[in-house]
Scaffold this motif. Structure first.
Motif, PDB file in Angstrom:
ATOM      1  N   VAL A  95      14.265  -6.294   0.185  1.00 31.77           N
ATOM      2  CA  VAL A  95      12.884  -6.760   0.118  1.00 31.77           C
ATOM      3  C   VAL A  95      12.814  -8.278   0.149  1.00 31.77           C
ATOM      4  N   GLY A  96      13.708  -8.936  -0.580  1.00 36.56           N
ATOM      5  CA  GLY A  96      13.705 -10.395  -0.625  1.00 36.56           C
ATOM      6  C   GLY A  96      14.925 -10.988   0.047  1.00 36.56           C
ATOM      7  N   LEU A  97      14.710 -11.933   0.973  1.00 38.07           N
ATOM      8  CA  LEU A  97      15.789 -12.617   1.679  1.00 38.07           C
ATOM      9  C   LEU A  97      16.104 -13.950   1.002  1.00 38.07           C
ATOM     10  N   PRO A  98      17.272 -14.546   1.286  1.00 35.46           N
ATOM     11  CA  PRO A  98      17.603 -15.837   0.684  1.00 35.46           C
ATOM     12  C   PRO A  98      16.501 -16.867   0.923  1.00 35.46           C
ATOM     13  N   GLY A  99      16.066 -17.506  -0.162  1.00 37.11           N
ATOM     14  CA  GLY A  99      15.025 -18.525  -0.075  1.00 37.11           C
ATOM     15  C   GLY A  99      13.618 -18.002  -0.282  1.00 37.11           C
ATOM     16  N   ASP A 100      13.417 -16.687  -0.227  1.00 35.67           N
ATOM     17  CA  ASP A 100      12.092 -16.101  -0.449  1.00 35.67           C
ATOM     18  C   ASP A 100      11.641 -16.300  -1.890  1.00 35.67           C
ATOM     19  N   ILE A 101      10.341 -16.467  -2.068  1.00 37.08           N
ATOM     20  CA  ILE A 101       9.739 -16.445  -3.398  1.00 37.08           C
ATOM     21  C   ILE A 101       9.033 -15.092  -3.538  1.00 37.08           C
ATOM     22  N   VAL A 102       9.516 -14.288  -4.474  1.00 33.68           N
ATOM     23  CA  VAL A 102       9.044 -12.902  -4.606  1.00 33.68           C
ATOM     24  C   VAL A 102       8.453 -12.694  -5.993  1.00 33.68           C
ATOM     25  N   GLU A 103       7.325 -12.008  -6.018  1.00 34.16           N
ATOM     26  CA  GLU A 103       6.755 -11.580  -7.302  1.00 34.16           C
ATOM     27  C   GLU A 103       6.091 -10.230  -7.116  1.00 34.16           C
ATOM     28  N   MET A 104       5.835  -9.567  -8.245  1.00 38.25           N
ATOM     29  CA  MET A 104       5.141  -8.291  -8.238  1.00 38.25           C
ATOM     30  C   MET A 104       4.095  -8.330  -9.336  1.00 38.25           C
ATOM     31  N   ARG A 105       2.884  -7.901  -8.978  1.00 38.69           N
ATOM     32  CA  ARG A 105       1.787  -7.865  -9.927  1.00 38.69           C
ATOM     33  C   ARG A 105       1.143  -6.489  -9.879  1.00 38.69           C
ATOM     34  N   GLY A 106       1.394  -5.674 -10.917  1.00 39.00           N
ATOM     35  CA  GLY A 106       0.820  -4.343 -10.967  1.00 39.00           C
ATOM     36  C   GLY A 106       1.170  -3.510  -9.759  1.00 39.00           C
ATOM     37  N   GLU A 107       2.426  -3.507  -9.373  1.00 39.05           N
ATOM     38  CA  GLU A 107       2.992  -2.758  -8.232  1.00 39.05           C
ATOM     39  C   GLU A 107       2.839  -3.482  -6.898  1.00 39.05           C
ATOM     40  N   LEU A 109       3.552  -6.185  -4.269  1.00 40.39           N
ATOM     41  CA  LEU A 109       4.521  -7.226  -3.968  1.00 40.39           C
ATOM     42  C   LEU A 109       3.841  -8.416  -3.303  1.00 40.39           C
ATOM     43  N   ILE A 110       4.332  -9.602  -3.642  1.00 39.88           N
ATOM     44  CA  ILE A 110       3.855 -10.839  -3.024  1.00 39.88           C
ATOM     45  C   ILE A 110       5.086 -11.613  -2.592  1.00 39.88           C
ATOM     46  N   ILE A 111       5.213 -11.857  -1.285  1.00 40.35           N
ATOM     47  CA  ILE A 111       6.391 -12.544  -0.750  1.00 40.35           C
ATOM     48  C   ILE A 111       5.954 -13.821  -0.056  1.00 40.35           C
ATOM     49  N   ASN A 112       6.454 -14.941  -0.573  1.00 41.16           N
ATOM     50  CA  ASN A 112       6.088 -16.262  -0.043  1.00 41.16           C
ATOM     51  C   ASN A 112       4.579 -16.432   0.028  1.00 41.16           C
ATOM     52  N   GLY A 113       3.898 -15.949  -1.006  1.00 36.57           N
ATOM     53  CA  GLY A 113       2.452 -16.090  -1.105  1.00 36.57           C
ATOM     54  C   GLY A 113       1.653 -15.057  -0.343  1.00 36.57           C
ATOM     55  N   GLU A 114       2.309 -14.202   0.435  1.00 39.87           N
ATOM     56  CA  GLU A 114       1.621 -13.184   1.227  1.00 39.87           C
ATOM     57  C   GLU A 114       1.673 -11.844   0.496  1.00 39.87           C
ATOM     58  N   LYS A 115       0.500 -11.274   0.233  1.00 40.65           N
ATOM     59  CA  LYS A 115       0.421 -10.023  -0.509  1.00 40.65           C
ATOM     60  C   LYS A 115       0.694  -8.834   0.410  1.00 40.65           C
ATOM     61  N   ALA A 116       1.509  -7.902  -0.067  1.00 41.33           N
ATOM     62  CA  ALA A 116       1.709  -6.648   0.652  1.00 41.33           C
ATOM     63  C   ALA A 116       0.421  -5.833   0.595  1.00 41.33           C
ATOM     64  N   THR A 117       0.196  -5.033   1.628  1.00 39.51           N
ATOM     65  CA  THR A 117      -0.966  -4.153   1.645  1.00 39.51           C
ATOM     66  C   THR A 117      -0.503  -2.697   1.547  1.00 39.51           C
ATOM     67  N   GLY A 135       4.870  14.174 -13.509  1.00 32.12           N
ATOM     68  CA  GLY A 135       3.597  13.471 -13.579  1.00 32.12           C
ATOM     69  C   GLY A 135       3.030  13.154 -12.198  1.00 32.12           C
ATOM     70  N   ARG A 136       1.939  12.412 -12.188  1.00 32.29           N
ATOM     71  CA  ARG A 136       1.254  12.084 -10.940  1.00 32.29           C
ATOM     72  C   ARG A 136       2.101  11.140 -10.093  1.00 32.29           C
ATOM     73  N   GLN A 137       2.203  11.448  -8.797  1.00 31.79           N
ATOM     74  CA  GLN A 137       2.943  10.615  -7.848  1.00 31.79           C
ATOM     75  C   GLN A 137       2.040  10.294  -6.661  1.00 31.79           C
ATOM     76  N   LEU A 138       2.026   9.038  -6.266  1.00 33.62           N
ATOM     77  CA  LEU A 138       1.247   8.603  -5.105  1.00 33.62           C
ATOM     78  C   LEU A 138       2.210   8.121  -4.030  1.00 33.62           C
ATOM     79  N   VAL A 139       2.076   8.648  -2.825  1.00 31.32           N
ATOM     80  CA  VAL A 139       2.900   8.218  -1.697  1.00 31.32           C
ATOM     81  C   VAL A 139       2.074   7.255  -0.863  1.00 31.32           C
ATOM     82  N   LEU A 140       2.570   6.024  -0.734  1.00 31.68           N
ATOM     83  CA  LEU A 140       1.842   4.961  -0.053  1.00 31.68           C
ATOM     84  C   LEU A 140       2.690   4.350   1.052  1.00 31.68           C
ATOM     85  N   ASN A 141       2.029   3.800   2.055  1.00 34.68           N
ATOM     86  CA  ASN A 141       2.705   2.942   3.029  1.00 34.68           C
ATOM     87  C   ASN A 141       2.581   1.509   2.544  1.00 34.68           C
ATOM     88  N   GLU A 142       3.720   0.856   2.362  1.00 33.96           N
ATOM     89  CA  GLU A 142       3.748  -0.532   1.915  1.00 33.96           C
ATOM     90  C   GLU A 142       4.030  -1.428   3.114  1.00 33.96           C
TER      91      GLU A 142
END
Length: 226
Positions: A95-107, A109-117, A135-142
């Motif tokens: 998910v993260g390459l060398p030099g990437d800035i990665v964060e996750m907020r409530g599932e 992902l945000i990579i180099n300031g760009e939010k995953a949809t 329990g409940r499982q949600l299948v999503l396209n990230e």
């Protein structure tokens, strides 16, 4: 001692074949059974996968010593690697390459300031739920920069849904499981050094349904992986 020498002499052909097969698994292509649900819905328990050990590097057999650099892992690649924590062989997604800035907020992902949809997955992949969670499982396209793949989230399960931002160090990678709330990945074991990556997984060879007396799953033979 004579008996051992005689035995070796009589079976040297088989022994050379056996050594050759082990060397091939070590340096060219290796195969694994998927034992856990950490990569659902992409990889299922009982899948038999082949890892291309020449996808990124040519290594001396039985070692992690790189003889020739071939390519670098890309975001979205499914890779095998040795855990920096335990040394166990793991399969996760880059998910993260060398030099990437990665964060996750409530599932999310945000990579180099760009939010995953995210959007609800459809088709067969939407039915491939983790069998070891009721329990409940949600299948999503990230959708990430340069990559799109399915994931599972489990809203009712305790999990590390937020982290960072962190900067991926040079020569290292951030790995996550597609079963996002049931995967021991870089959130727990840290970044993975380049030399610990052992191969790329692009196909399922075949699959055995462990919940149905190991009967073959005919629809999993040769499946190409996103």
């Amino acid at each position: 001692m004579k008996r051992i020498k005689k035995l070796l002499a009589e079976n040297k052909g088989f022994l050379f074949f056996l050594f050759g097969m082990i060397a091939v698994r070590s340096a060219v292509a290796d195969w694994y059974g998927v034992p856990s649900g950490s990569m659902y819905p992409t990889l299922m328990i009982g899948d038999r996968i082949i890892a291309d050990r020449l996808a990124y590097d040519l290594k001396i057999p039985f070692t992690d010593v790189i003889v020739k650099h071939i390519a670098d892992p890309k975001r979205g690649d499914i890779v095998t690697f040795s855990s920096p924590e335990s040394g166990d062989r793991l399969v996760k997604r880059v998910v993260g390459l060398p030099g990437d800035i990665v964060e996750m907020r409530g599932e999310q992902l945000i990579i180099n300031g760009e939010k995953a949809t995210y959007a609800a997955a459809d088709g067969n992949v939407a039915t491939q739920l983790s069998p070891d969670y009721s329990g409940r499982q949600l299948v999503l396209n990230e959708r990430l920069p340069d990559n799109e793949h399915p994931i599972i989230v489990m809203p009712e399960r305790a999990a590390a849904r937020s982290f960072g931002p962190v900067t991926v160090p040079e020569g290292q990678y951030l790995m996550l499981g597609d079963n996002r709330d049931a995967s021991k990945d870089s959130r727990y074991i840290g970044f993975v050094k380049r030399e610990l990556i052992t191969g790329r997984v692009k196909h399922v060879a075949f699959s055995l349904d462990t919940g149905k007396y190991y009967l073959p799953r005919s629809d999993r033979v040769g499946v190409s992986l996103q």
